[in-house]
Scaffold this motif. Structure first.
Motif, PDB file in Angstrom:
ATOM      1  N   UNK A   1       0.836  -1.203   0.000  1.00 55.15           N
ATOM      2  CA  UNK A   1       0.000   0.000   0.000  1.00 55.15           C
ATOM      3  C   UNK A   1       0.871   1.253   0.000  1.00 55.15           C
ATOM      4  N   UNK A   2       1.955   1.211   0.761  1.00 55.54           N
ATOM      5  CA  UNK A   2       2.869   2.342   0.775  1.00 55.54           C
ATOM      6  C   UNK A   2       3.567   2.532  -0.561  1.00 55.54           C
ATOM      7  N   UNK A   3       3.961   1.420  -1.167  1.00 51.43           N
ATOM      8  CA  UNK A   3       4.627   1.503  -2.475  1.00 51.43           C
ATOM      9  C   UNK A   3       3.699   2.104  -3.512  1.00 51.43           C
ATOM     10  N   UNK A   4       2.438   1.630  -3.530  1.00 49.58           N
ATOM     11  CA  UNK A   4       1.476   2.139  -4.509  1.00 49.58           C
ATOM     12  C   UNK A   4       1.195   3.621  -4.284  1.00 49.58           C
ATOM     13  N   UNK A   5       1.066   4.009  -3.024  1.00 46.65           N
ATOM     14  CA  UNK A   5       0.780   5.410  -2.715  1.00 46.65           C
ATOM     15  C   UNK A   5       1.874   6.313  -3.275  1.00 46.65           C
ATOM     16  N   UNK A   6       3.120   5.936  -3.044  1.00 53.76           N
ATOM     17  CA  UNK A   6       4.219   6.805  -3.451  1.00 53.76           C
ATOM     18  C   UNK A   6       4.688   6.573  -4.881  1.00 53.76           C
ATOM     19  N   UNK A   7       3.998   5.664  -5.582  1.00 56.74           N
ATOM     20  CA  UNK A   7       4.258   5.533  -7.020  1.00 56.74           C
ATOM     21  C   UNK A   7       3.381   6.504  -7.810  1.00 56.74           C
TER      22      UNK A   7
ATOM     23  N   UNK B   1       1.763  10.295  -8.858  1.00 53.52           N
ATOM     24  CA  UNK B   1       2.425  11.562  -9.175  1.00 53.52           C
ATOM     25  C   UNK B   1       2.500  12.503  -7.970  1.00 53.52           C
ATOM     26  N   UNK B   2       3.626  13.174  -7.834  1.00 54.14           N
ATOM     27  CA  UNK B   2       3.833  14.177  -6.800  1.00 54.14           C
ATOM     28  C   UNK B   2       4.130  15.501  -7.485  1.00 54.14           C
TER      29      UNK B   2
ATOM     30  N   UNK C   1      13.825  10.512  -1.872  1.00 52.25           N
ATOM     31  CA  UNK C   1      13.947   9.054  -1.831  1.00 52.25           C
ATOM     32  C   UNK C   1      12.599   8.367  -1.647  1.00 52.25           C
ATOM     33  N   UNK C   2      11.773   8.854  -0.742  1.00 50.06           N
ATOM     34  CA  UNK C   2      10.488   8.178  -0.500  1.00 50.06           C
ATOM     35  C   UNK C   2       9.517   8.384  -1.654  1.00 50.06           C
ATOM     36  N   UNK C   3       9.667   9.487  -2.391  1.00 48.52           N
ATOM     37  CA  UNK C   3       8.786   9.733  -3.539  1.00 48.52           C
ATOM     38  C   UNK C   3       9.357   9.161  -4.828  1.00 48.52           C
TER      39      UNK C   3
ATOM     40  N   UNK D   1       0.335  14.793  -3.297  1.00 40.99           N
ATOM     41  CA  UNK D   1       0.549  13.410  -3.697  1.00 40.99           C
ATOM     42  C   UNK D   1      -0.717  12.897  -4.374  1.00 40.99           C
ATOM     43  N   UNK D   2      -0.883  13.284  -5.626  1.00 39.41           N
ATOM     44  CA  UNK D   2      -1.970  12.805  -6.490  1.00 39.41           C
ATOM     45  C   UNK D   2      -3.352  12.917  -5.851  1.00 39.41           C
ATOM     46  N   UNK D   3      -3.572  13.983  -5.076  1.00 38.94           N
ATOM     47  CA  UNK D   3      -4.869  14.200  -4.457  1.00 38.94           C
ATOM     48  C   UNK D   3      -5.116  13.396  -3.201  1.00 38.94           C
TER      49      UNK D   3
END
Length: 220
Positions: free
Chosen positions: A22-28, A30-31, A67-69, A92-94
């Motif tokens: 879930x964390x990976x998907x969130x930060x994949x 657009x920022x 790094x996290x983004x 972070x993409x809304x």
């Protein structure tokens, strides 16, 4: 990047594979940079969850953000302390806003300007309803310094939940890192708004980034 593992410690949270994903998907997602806030009147409407990154100048905040983004230059890195002089908002993409606070401790600016920054930060922390968590970054090599303790006191008084993120964990040997973690765990017991679990990270090696992303995802 393969994440380097630190020695296990109960102070460091663990996550199930679904939470890591879930964390990976969130930060994949657009920022994008939204705006820089120099005055409270410029703050965006409070309709979206916010997290905040705070730390002394040169603690590695910009590097950790990048790094996290998964971006190379989303937050501009600089060797000049005090370069960031406003609250920088990123979308972070809304899903949530990430707020990058000005680095504190070594601001190269006139006292009246520094006082203005500090007042804006204090008012932001005390009055932002949508602020879910402040991540206070601490350089693993040095531990808590006076400016860090002042920020933590401010967060305690504002009753804003915050969590310690140790940066540059790759710069310490295993035994040194374990000692630093123990020191931090004992120190945060004295701070009512601080969460007991912390993160030990390295932007360069990838240490702790998956866990930090997963933690942020749980706030949604």
């Amino acid at each position: 990047m393969t994440e380097e593992k630190l020695p296990s410690a109960t102070a460091i949270p663990t996550f199930e594979s679904a939470q890591i994903e879930a964390g990976r998907k969130l930060f994949s997602r657009p920022v994008t940079f939204m705006l820089g806030v120099a005055q409270l009147e410029q703050l965006p409407p409070e309709y979206k969850i916010e997290i905040c990154l705070a730390g002394r100048s040169n603690v590695g905040k910009s590097s950790l953000f990048n790094a996290i983004t998964g971006r190379k230059d989303m937050a501009r890195t600089s060797n000049t302390p005090g370069r960031t002089q406003q609250l920088n908002y990123f979308d972070l993409d809304g899903a949530l806003n990430i707020v990058d606070l000005p680095g504190y401790g070594f601001a190269k600016a006139p006292k009246d300007i520094v006082d203005t920054w500090q007042n804006v930060i204090k008012q932001y922390l005390r009055g932002r309803v949508t602020l879910r968590r402040v991540f206070v970054l601490i350089d693993s090599r040095h531990g808590f310094m006076k400016a860090d303790l002042e920020m933590m006191k401010m967060l305690d008084e504002a009753a804003v939940s915050y969590q310690i993120v140790l940066t540059k964990a790759d710069k310490l040997k295993k035994g040194q890192m374990e000692k630093r973690i123990r020191e931090v765990v004992e120190a945060v017991k004295k701070h009512p708004a601080a969460l007991s679990q912390l993160f030990a990270t390295s932007s360069e090696k990838g240490t702790g980034l998956e866990a930090l992303r997963a933690e942020i995802a749980t706030l949604l």
